[in-house]
Design an enzyme around this catalytic site. Structure first.
Site, short mmCIF file in Angstrom:
data_model
loop_
_atom_site.label_atom_id
_atom_site.label_comp_id
_atom_site.label_asym_id
_atom_site.label_seq_id
_atom_site.Cartn_x
_atom_site.Cartn_y
_atom_site.Cartn_z
CG HIS A 331 -2.02 1.01 1.16
ND1 HIS A 331 -1.87 2.29 1.63
CD2 HIS A 331 -3.27 0.94 0.63
CE1 HIS A 331 -2.99 2.96 1.41
NE2 HIS A 331 -3.85 2.17 0.83
CG ASP A 390 -8.23 -3.90 -3.23
OD1 ASP A 390 -9.45 -3.70 -3.19
OD2 ASP A 390 -7.41 -3.01 -3.51
#
Length: 454
Positions: A331, A390
């Site tokens: 991320h 996700d």
């Protein structure tokens, strides 16, 4: 003069090559002019372009001397830790409506305020008369995000006051879109399923006494049934996707487009276009496709060495889609952990037990752990690599019996609460249109008449 089909294709191919050459920029110029590509600095951190009070994304701890150290991630909605908010849902069954209230109005509602707000949302939940037949069922798209864009833009025509950009009208339009988005997504999918896949068409109306998560499940499942845990897990997933700072691509799109003074429907349609991109809202689908590939190519899901070997092949571009990416890992802000992934992982564990899919869940855990190690070693990264939201969301949606075509629309159903809050924030505070600079690095040339161009 007309050209035949073969010549036309040849000419089009020539134009494609011209467009590639014309659009190519010398990459060294980005360094020379210190261009913040993707609005990020050389370390990958986003360039500061705005201020917000809606949410805070925290991925580091800052020492007294200003040094940044990797830390467990935290996400705050209007100052409240999302982990605390989710824990608070245990006293009631569902929380997405409460979080929408919090994002829009900056405070947690009292009991009666929440009940009133839910009633207001329920009153906006129905689509205009014949909208499903005249808009959704005509020329159905194979991509539900495009269907949502079409529906949102068409709602402009059903609004008696679409151009008013005053806060009262924007709020009315936002609440209406938040309430209608689930219907438009589900009905679009059911229509696609009927016209493109040949299944029976069923349209189930929402029930006013059910939460948004419950209505989604009862409208989507052919028998209209769901378990309490299924509805609760979907509700938490919606909460975790509702907002994530002003810098993510679709929310920044909301700010950019809103700053031009355009109407609400145009702003939301633009944000939907951003979210559709596989680098943004479509990432969880890539995770699911990757896991299907892993399961098909690794015969023993409990053998760590075989898993590690195959993940190394994925990273080197020799397996899966050749992109060299382990999807769902890493991320831009979070380092040690993504708080959304941590929360969703726990709910995924519970749901896997109810569905007898513990073996699949343990595979996810193993790929999460080994994948992070492989990426850090291969990329020689100094900061840890964690699973992002996700990584688990697609697995959760699969266990809930939700079709892959609706993975990204589900993201939109949740994120429109955040988009609406940011649109209002932009309109309350905006005084200038957002206009970053681009430096011209081409060459000035002398004009020649058509006959002189050789």
């Amino acid at each position: 003069m007309t050209i035949n089909r073969e010549n036309r294709e040849e000419k089009l191919n020539e134009l494609v090559e011209k467009s590639r050459r014309s659009g190519r920029i010398d990459m060294t110029l980005y360094t020379e002019y210190d261009v913040k590509r993707g609005l990020r600095d050389s370390t990958g951190k986003g360039v500061l372009t705005g201020l917000t009070e809606i949410s805070d994304v925290v991925g580091f701890e800052v020492t007294e001397r200003g040094a940044k150290l990797p830390a467990d991630g935290k996400l705050f909605y209007q100052g409240y830790n999302v982990a605390d908010l989710v824990r608070g849902f245990r006293k009631r069954r569902f929380g997405f409506e409460e979080i929408t209230y919090l994002l829009l109005f900056g405070e947690l509602p009292k009991k009666q305020q929440l009940y009133d707000f839910i009633d207001i949302l329920s009153s906006y939940r129905n689509l205009p008369e014949e909208f499903t037949r005249d808009v959704i069922m005509k020329a159905p798209s194979t991509n539900m995000m495009n269907s949502l864009q079409k529906c949102v833009l068409t709602l402009y025509s059903y609004d008696d006051n679409p151009e008013d950009t005053g806060i009262p009208n924007i709020l009315r339009q936002s609440l209406s879109l938040i309430a209608k988005m689930p219907l438009m997504a589900v009905y679009s999918f059911n229509t696609y399923r009927h016209y493109h896949l040949g299944h029976n068409l069923f349209i189930r109306n929402p029930k006013p006494d059910l939460s948004l998560a419950e209505n989604l499940l009862q409208m989507l499942h052919p028998d209209g049934k769901y378990t309490e845990l299924e509805a609760r897990v979907l509700d938490v997933a919606l909460v975790l996707h509702a907002e994530h700072g002003g810098g993510n691509n679709s929310t920044f799109t909301t700010h950019v487009v809103s700053s031009s003074g355009t109407d609400t429907y145009s702003a939301v349609a633009a944000s939907l276009g951003s979210l559709k991109g596989p680098k943004h809202g479509g990432a969880n689908l890539k995770v699911q496709e990757m896991f299907e590939n892993i399961k098909a190519n690794v015969d023993d899901w409990e053998d760590e060495e075989k898993i590690r070997e195959y993940l190394e092949k994925i990273l080197s571009g020799q397996a899966f889609d050749g992109a060299g990416l382990i999807y769902g890992m890493g991320h831009a802000v979070y380092t040690e952990s993504d708080p959304r992934a941590v929360i969703l992982k726990e709910y995924a564990r519970r749901l896997s037990e109810e569905k007898n899919l513990e073996r699949e869940f343990h595979l996810y855990e193993m790929v999460e752990r080994i994948g992070g190690e492989c990426i850090a070693r291969n990329r020689r990264l100094l900061k840890p690599v964690c699973a992002n939201v996700d990584f688990f969301s697609g697995f959760v949606y699969t266990m809930l019996g939700l079709p892959k075509e609706l993975y990204t629309p589900l993201f939109a159903i949740a994120r429109i609460s955040g988009w609406s809050a940011h649109r209002i924030e932009e309109m309350v505070n905006a005084s200038r249109i957002i206009r970053p600079a681009y430096k011209y690095v081409g060459h000035h040339r002398e004009y020649h008449d058509l006959e002189e161009r050789g």
